[in-house]
Design an enzyme around this catalytic site. Structure first.
Site, mmCIF file in Angstrom:
data_model
loop_
_atom_site.group_PDB
_atom_site.id
_atom_site.type_symbol
_atom_site.label_atom_id
_atom_site.label_comp_id
_atom_site.label_asym_id
_atom_site.label_seq_id
_atom_site.Cartn_x
_atom_site.Cartn_y
_atom_site.Cartn_z
ATOM 1 N N SER A 134 0.824 -1.198 0.000
ATOM 2 C CA SER A 134 0.000 0.000 0.000
ATOM 3 C C SER A 134 0.869 1.263 0.000
ATOM 4 O O SER A 134 1.548 1.531 -0.989
ATOM 5 C CB SER A 134 -0.983 -0.045 1.180
ATOM 6 N N HIS A 170 -4.828 -1.502 -4.072
ATOM 7 C CA HIS A 170 -6.188 -1.928 -3.684
ATOM 8 C C HIS A 170 -7.175 -1.683 -4.825
ATOM 9 O O HIS A 170 -8.285 -1.197 -4.624
ATOM 10 C CB HIS A 170 -6.635 -1.195 -2.424
#
Length: 243
Positions: A134, A170
């Site tokens: 991330s 994501h």
């Protein structure tokens, strides 16, 4: 033992649920350690939870995992002050640097304040394998999308730029991510780039993508370019599954 060439494995994964721990190391992170090519001793893996404010519980969970994996684990914390006097020397002595998710804007600000932006470039060029999830994926790129500033996603355009591409994370699990990433590339806010579903990763050798990988069966990775009509063109990549 340095990697043969500058190596980054940027992911939307590398961790998984655990019955015994808060979380466990996943195949992508394990593969990042394998990329360092260490033999005859425990791989030196340094964990950075800067993007989560150097959360002590995260760091404790890392050490539990490092012990189980047979790594020589260490961590760098910057808050409330650096936990190591010679940050550059420590990071350059590692085989792998693993960066956790959270606020990529906060991570970049703190790293620059402490000179870690230059240290990370030196480590990368020296063959230390860089990996992360991330925020720990976006940071190596030119920029991406982030919730660092609030619930509404916004662009971040001041990544370290080790990789000249933008990065979307994501891509499948947060509905606003994909359309925003595409629109930011379409309007030129971000350069063309690559995106990953949860459980997928991007392996870069030097500044170029070498391959896409996934630790989940349905996780994908994508190239996103600006189209001739001013829109965005998303192209699925071939993905190698690892377990």
């Amino acid at each position: 033992m340095p990697a043969d060439e500058p190596t980054i494995l940027a992911t939307s994964g590398g961790i998984r649920a655990s019955a015994r721990l808060d979380w466990e190391v996943g195949p992508l992170t394990r593969y990042a350690v394998e990329l360092a090519g260490v033999t005859g001793r425990a791989p030196r893996v340094c964990f950075l939870a800067t993007a989560c404010g150097d959360d002590r519980r995260l760091i404790a969970a890392f050490y539990e995992n490092a012990w189980r994996e047979g790594w020589a684990g260490s961590h760098v914390a910057l808050l409330p002050m650096p936990n190591i006097a010679d940050l550059a020397g420590h990071l350059l002595s590692q085989d792998v640097i693993w960066v956790w998710g959270g606020s990529v804007a906060g991570l970049l600000a703190l790293w620059r304040l402490h000179g870690l932006d230059a240290v990370m470039r030196d480590a990368w060029q020296a063959g230390v394998v860089l990996t992360g999830v991330s925020a720990g994926s976006i940071c190596w790129h030119a920029g991406g999308t982030t919730d660092s500033f609030g619930p509404e996603l916004r662009p971040v355009t001041n990544g370290l730029g080790l990789l000249p591409w933008s990065n979307g994370v994501h891509h499948d699990s947060e509905p606003a991510r994909r359309p925003l990433f595409q629109s930011l590339i379409a309007d030129g806010t971000l350069p063309p780039g690559y995106a990953t579903d949860d459980g997928a990763g991007l392996l870069y050798r030097g500044g170029e993508l070498a391959e896409a990988l996934a630790e989940r069966d349905r996780a994908g990775a994508y190239r996103v370019d600006r189209g001739r009509d001013g829109g965005a063109v998303e192209t699925p990549l071939d993905v190698r599954r690892i377990h």
